[in-house]
Enzyme design. Structure first.
Site, mmCIF file in Angstrom:
data_model
loop_
_atom_site.group_PDB
_atom_site.id
_atom_site.type_symbol
_atom_site.label_atom_id
_atom_site.label_comp_id
_atom_site.label_asym_id
_atom_site.label_seq_id
_atom_site.Cartn_x
_atom_site.Cartn_y
_atom_site.Cartn_z
ATOM 1 N N SER A 167 -13.967 6.255 -2.408
ATOM 2 C CA SER A 167 -12.700 6.604 -3.032
ATOM 3 C C SER A 167 -12.844 6.667 -4.541
ATOM 4 O O SER A 167 -13.168 5.668 -5.193
ATOM 5 C CB SER A 167 -11.632 5.569 -2.664
ATOM 6 O OG SER A 167 -10.535 5.692 -3.535
ATOM 7 N N ARG A 190 -2.913 12.191 7.516
ATOM 8 C CA ARG A 190 -3.190 13.633 7.579
ATOM 9 C C ARG A 190 -3.923 14.046 8.839
ATOM 10 O O ARG A 190 -3.789 15.195 9.271
ATOM 11 C CB ARG A 190 -4.028 14.060 6.364
ATOM 12 C CG ARG A 190 -3.170 14.457 5.227
ATOM 13 C CD ARG A 190 -3.913 15.150 4.115
ATOM 14 N NE ARG A 190 -2.990 15.268 3.010
ATOM 15 C CZ ARG A 190 -3.316 15.251 1.736
ATOM 16 N NH1 ARG A 190 -4.579 15.116 1.381
ATOM 17 N NH2 ARG A 190 -2.391 15.384 0.816
ATOM 18 N N GLY A 243 -0.451 8.561 -5.066
ATOM 19 C CA GLY A 243 -1.410 7.470 -4.935
ATOM 20 C C GLY A 243 -2.380 7.434 -6.103
ATOM 21 O O GLY A 243 -2.772 6.360 -6.569
ATOM 22 N N ARG A 291 1.335 3.444 1.752
ATOM 23 C CA ARG A 291 -0.121 3.598 1.552
ATOM 24 C C ARG A 291 -0.765 2.299 1.072
ATOM 25 O O ARG A 291 -0.158 1.524 0.340
ATOM 26 C CB ARG A 291 -0.386 4.763 0.580
ATOM 27 C CG ARG A 291 0.151 6.066 1.164
ATOM 28 C CD ARG A 291 -0.044 7.228 0.240
ATOM 29 N NE ARG A 291 -1.459 7.523 0.033
ATOM 30 C CZ ARG A 291 -1.880 8.436 -0.829
ATOM 31 N NH1 ARG A 291 -1.009 9.121 -1.559
ATOM 32 N NH2 ARG A 291 -3.175 8.662 -0.961
ATOM 33 N N ASP A 343 -9.306 16.511 0.182
ATOM 34 C CA ASP A 343 -7.930 17.024 0.239
ATOM 35 C C ASP A 343 -7.847 18.390 0.921
ATOM 36 O O ASP A 343 -6.755 18.947 1.070
ATOM 37 C CB ASP A 343 -7.351 17.125 -1.178
ATOM 38 C CG ASP A 343 -7.147 15.748 -1.790
ATOM 39 O OD1 ASP A 343 -6.953 14.784 -1.025
ATOM 40 O OD2 ASP A 343 -7.192 15.627 -3.033
ATOM 41 N N ARG A 354 -5.664 11.789 -15.458
ATOM 42 C CA ARG A 354 -6.600 11.044 -16.305
ATOM 43 C C ARG A 354 -6.408 11.379 -17.773
ATOM 44 O O ARG A 354 -6.515 10.501 -18.639
ATOM 45 C CB ARG A 354 -8.047 11.338 -15.863
ATOM 46 C CG ARG A 354 -8.408 10.668 -14.536
ATOM 47 C CD ARG A 354 -9.626 11.306 -13.918
ATOM 48 N NE ARG A 354 -10.143 10.623 -12.742
ATOM 49 C CZ ARG A 354 -9.644 10.733 -11.510
ATOM 50 N NH1 ARG A 354 -8.586 11.490 -11.280
ATOM 51 N NH2 ARG A 354 -10.206 10.086 -10.494
ATOM 52 N N ARG A 405 0.290 19.010 1.071
ATOM 53 C CA ARG A 405 -0.833 19.811 1.579
ATOM 54 C C ARG A 405 -0.636 20.222 3.044
ATOM 55 O O ARG A 405 -1.145 21.250 3.474
ATOM 56 C CB ARG A 405 -2.157 19.074 1.370
ATOM 57 C CG ARG A 405 -2.433 18.814 -0.113
ATOM 58 C CD ARG A 405 -3.870 18.492 -0.406
ATOM 59 N NE ARG A 405 -4.004 17.816 -1.692
ATOM 60 C CZ ARG A 405 -3.979 18.416 -2.879
ATOM 61 N NH1 ARG A 405 -3.834 19.725 -2.967
ATOM 62 N NH2 ARG A 405 -4.099 17.716 -3.994
ATOM 63 N N GLN A 422 -10.409 7.009 -6.442
ATOM 64 C CA GLN A 422 -9.301 6.239 -7.010
ATOM 65 C C GLN A 422 -9.712 4.786 -7.213
ATOM 66 O O GLN A 422 -9.425 4.192 -8.254
ATOM 67 C CB GLN A 422 -8.085 6.322 -6.087
ATOM 68 C CG GLN A 422 -7.513 7.731 -6.016
ATOM 69 C CD GLN A 422 -6.321 7.821 -5.100
ATOM 70 O OE1 GLN A 422 -5.857 6.827 -4.544
ATOM 71 N NE2 GLN A 422 -5.803 9.026 -4.925
ATOM 72 N N LYS A 452 -3.706 9.170 3.357
ATOM 73 C CA LYS A 452 -3.261 10.094 2.299
ATOM 74 C C LYS A 452 -1.731 10.115 2.246
ATOM 75 O O LYS A 452 -1.086 9.219 2.764
ATOM 76 C CB LYS A 452 -3.859 11.483 2.542
ATOM 77 C CG LYS A 452 -5.381 11.512 2.420
ATOM 78 C CD LYS A 452 -5.820 11.150 1.018
ATOM 79 C CE LYS A 452 -7.331 11.044 0.909
ATOM 80 N NZ LYS A 452 -7.739 10.479 -0.384
HETATM 81 C C1 S3P Z 1 -8.257 11.572 -6.288
HETATM 82 C C2 S3P Z 1 -9.074 11.048 -5.334
HETATM 83 C C3 S3P Z 1 -8.903 11.282 -3.882
HETATM 84 C C4 S3P Z 1 -7.962 12.449 -3.595
HETATM 85 C C5 S3P Z 1 -6.762 12.437 -4.470
HETATM 86 C C6 S3P Z 1 -7.154 12.489 -5.930
HETATM 87 C C7 S3P Z 1 -8.499 11.260 -7.701
HETATM 88 O O1 S3P Z 1 -8.381 10.105 -3.291
HETATM 89 O O2 S3P Z 1 -7.568 12.432 -2.242
HETATM 90 O O3 S3P Z 1 -5.924 13.555 -4.192
HETATM 91 O O4 S3P Z 1 -7.939 11.934 -8.589
HETATM 92 O O5 S3P Z 1 -9.274 10.322 -7.972
HETATM 93 P P1 S3P Z 1 -9.352 8.909 -2.833
HETATM 94 O O6 S3P Z 1 -10.119 8.526 -4.004
HETATM 95 O O7 S3P Z 1 -8.469 7.789 -2.371
HETATM 96 O O8 S3P Z 1 -10.169 9.493 -1.713
#
Ligand code: S3P
Length: 436
Positions: free
Chosen positions: A166, A350, A92, A120, A319, A24, A393, A168, A346
Site C-alpha cells: 500500500s 470493489r 482514503g 475502511r 484502481d 501530495r 470507479r 498509502q 477500497k
Molecule cells: C493511492 C494508493 C492506492 C490507490 C489510491 C491512491 C495513493 O491505495 O488505491 O487510489 O495515492 O497513495 P493503497 O495504497 O491503499 O493501495
C-alpha cells in the site's frame, strides 16, 4: 444514469490531474515554509477536502486559476492545532496520508469521512504511526473513523516492513518520518506508486531507494529536513485516462488520443495488460515533465483476447481492475486477474461490487479466492441497475461498458464521479458516447 451502445468514439482529450500527486502537492505545500505553486491540480472533491484540511492545519491555500493553486505552509513540525474535526469525505488517500503528516506533530486531531470512508480500515496506517509515539485517543470499532490521534512531543524514527502492498501506508510512515530525528525506513515487498518518494526529493529531502527482494524496495528518509518550496506540475491521471482508454478499445472503429498521461512505471499496469490483450494503443511523444514520465496515448477500437494478469502487477494498476473487468467482458476468452485482496478495502468492496455489476449486466465471471475470472465472449448483454456503493470507479467502469453493450447499462448513482473526474460525463459525450 444510462449509457448506450454508441458509434465510433473519436477525438483528442486531456483528463484531469493525477489524484495521488494532487493530494501530495497540497500536503508538501503545508509542510514547506514559503510559496508552493501547483498547476494542473485535480479539482475533484477528494483533493478539495485535502485543501480544506491543509487550511485547518495552518496553511494559506489559494486558487489562482483553473488548476492553479498556491500554498503558504507552516514547515515540518509547525502544524497548528485544528479547531474542528478534519473531514476527508470519500478519500482514503487524503485521510491516511494526512495521518502521517499530523502523526509526528504534538497536536490532537480528529479524522472523519463519509459513510464509505467510515467503513475502511485505518489501523494499517495507525499501527506504524504508533511506533513514532502517536497515541490513538479514540476510534470507532475495528479502527474505523472517526478517529482522534495525538502526536508525540518528540517523535522516534521508525523502521517498518509493511505487511500490505500500500502506497498509502508507505507514505504515511515517510510523511511522519519527516518530523522524527534520524533515519526512518520503510520496506515494501511489492513496489507501490512512488510519488511520495519523488516529491520528497523534489522538495529537497534526503531519500535513498534500494531494491529489496524480487519486486520490493527499501526507502530511507533522513528526518527533520527543511523542505524548500518547489513548483509542482501535476500530470494527467492514468487512473482517469483508463476509462476513455478502455471505452475506445471496446467501441468498434474508435480513434481517441489522450494527451499528457503520466507514465510512471508503477502506474502503467493497465496499459501493459491492455496491450497484452491485443489493444491497439500507441504511445506518442514520450517525454519527462516535472520529474514524471508522460506521453500521449492513441487508442483505436480493437479485437481483444483474454489474458492472465499476474498478482505482482496489482500495485501498478490497483484502481484499474473494475474497468479492466469491463474490457475482459469484450475480449474473447478467459481473463484471470490474480491477487485482488486489496480491492476489498477500497471506496467499496470493489471485488464484490465488480462481480455484482458483471452479474446484472450478464457477463460470465467467477471469484476464486482472491482472483477474478471473466469469461469474455466479445460482447456484454448489458442491463442494470449496477449498484455503485459510493464508488466513483464502479460508476465510471459500468458506464463505459454501456457504450459497447447489446443493451443500455444503468448505474444507480453517479454523484461520486465528482471525487476524481468531475468532467467525465461531458468528456465522454464529446467523444461520441451516449450517456443520459
Ligand atoms: C493511492 C494508493 C492506492 C490507490 C489510491 C491512491 C495513493 O491505495 O488505491 O487510489 O495515492 O497513495 P493503497 O495504497 O491503499 O493501495
Amino acid at each position: 444514469m444510462t449509457s448506450r451502445r454508441s458509434g465510433a468514439l473519436a477525438g483528442t482529450l486531456t483528463v484531469p490531474g493525477d489524484k495521488s500527486i494532487s493530494h501530495r502537492a497540497l500536503m508538501f505545500g503545508l509542510m514547506t515554509v514559503g510559496e508552493t505553486k501547483i498547476t494542473g491540480l485535480l479539482e475533484g472533491e477528494d483533493v478539495l477536502n485535502t485543501a480544506k484540511v491543509c487550511r485547518q492545519l495552518g496553511a494559506k491555500v489559494e486558487r489562482t486559476g483553473p488548476g492553479a493553486w498556491t500554498v503558504h505552509g507552516v514547515g515540518v513540525g509547525g502544524l497548528h492545532q485544528p479547531a474542528e474535526p478534519l473531514d476527508f469525505g470519500n478519500s482514503g488517500t487524503g485521510a491516511r496520508l494526512m495521518m502521517g503528516v499530523v502523526g509526528a506533530n504534538p497536536i490532537r486531531a480528529t479524522f472523519d469521512g463519509d459513510a464509505s470512508l467510515r467503513k475502511r480500515p485505518m489501523r494499517r496506517a495507525l499501527d506504524p504511526l504508533e511506533l513514532f509515539g502517536l497515541t490513538v485517543v479514540a476510534q470507532a470499532e475495528g479502527g474505523r473513523l472517526p478517529i482522534t490521534i495525538e502526536g508525540p512531543k518528540n517523535a522516534i524514527p521508525v523502521t517498518y516492513a509493511s505487511p500490505v502492498a500500500s502506497a498509502q501506508v508507505k507514505s504515511a510512515v515517510l510523511l511522519a518520518g519527516l518530523n522524527a530525528p534520524g533515519v526512518t525506513t520503510v520496506i515494501e515487498k511489492e513496489a507501490t506508486r512512488d510519488h511520495t518518494e519523488r516529491m520528497l526529493i523534489h522538495f529537497g529531502a534526503d531519500v535513498t531507494v534500494t531494491p529489496e527482494g524480487e519486486h520490493g524496495r527499501r526507502i530511507a528518509l533522513v528526518g527533520q529536513p527543511e523542505l524548500k518550496p518547489a513548483p509542482v506540475v501535476v500530470p494527467a491521471d492514468p487512473s482517469s485516462a483508463a476509462f476513455p482508454l478502455v471505452a475506445a478499445a471496446i467501441v468498434p472503429g474508435s480513434d481517441v488520443t489522450i494527451t499528457g498521461v503520466m507514465m510512471n512505471p508503477l502506474r502503467t499496469g493497465l496499459l501493459t495488460t491492455l496491450i497484452e490483450m491485443g489493444a491497439d494503443i500507441q504511445t506518442l511523444n514520450a517525454r519527462v515533465e516535472s520529474g514524471e514520465d508522460v506521453a500521449d496515448l492513441r487508442v483505436r477500437g480493437s479485437k481483444l483476447h483474454g489474458v492472465d494478469v499476474p498478482a505482482h502487477r496489482a500495485p501498478s494498476m490497483i484502481d484499474e481492475y473494475p474497468v479492466l473487468a469491463v474490457a475482459a467482458a469484450f475480449a474473447i476468452g478467459t481473463t484471470r486477474m490474480r491477487g485482488l485482496h486489496e480491492l476489498r478495502v477500497k471506496e467499496s468492496d470493489r471485488l464484490a461490487a465488480v462481480a455484482a455489476g458483471l452479474a446484472v449486466t450478464g457477463v460470465d465471471h467467477v471469484i476464486e479466492g482472491d482472483d477474478l475470472i471473466v469469461r469474455g465472449t466479445g460482447r456484454a448483454p448489458g442491463g442494470g441497475p449496477v449498484e455503485t456503493h459510493m464508488d466513483h470507479r464502479i460508476a465510471m467502469s459500468f458506464l463505459v461498458m454501456g457504450l459497447a453493450a447489446d443493451n443500455p447499462v444503468t448505474v444507480d448513482d453517479t454523484t461520486f464521479i465528482a471525487t476524481s473526474f468531475p468532467d467525465f460525463i461531458p468528456l465522454m459525450r464529446r467523444l461520441g458516447g451516449e450517456l443520459s
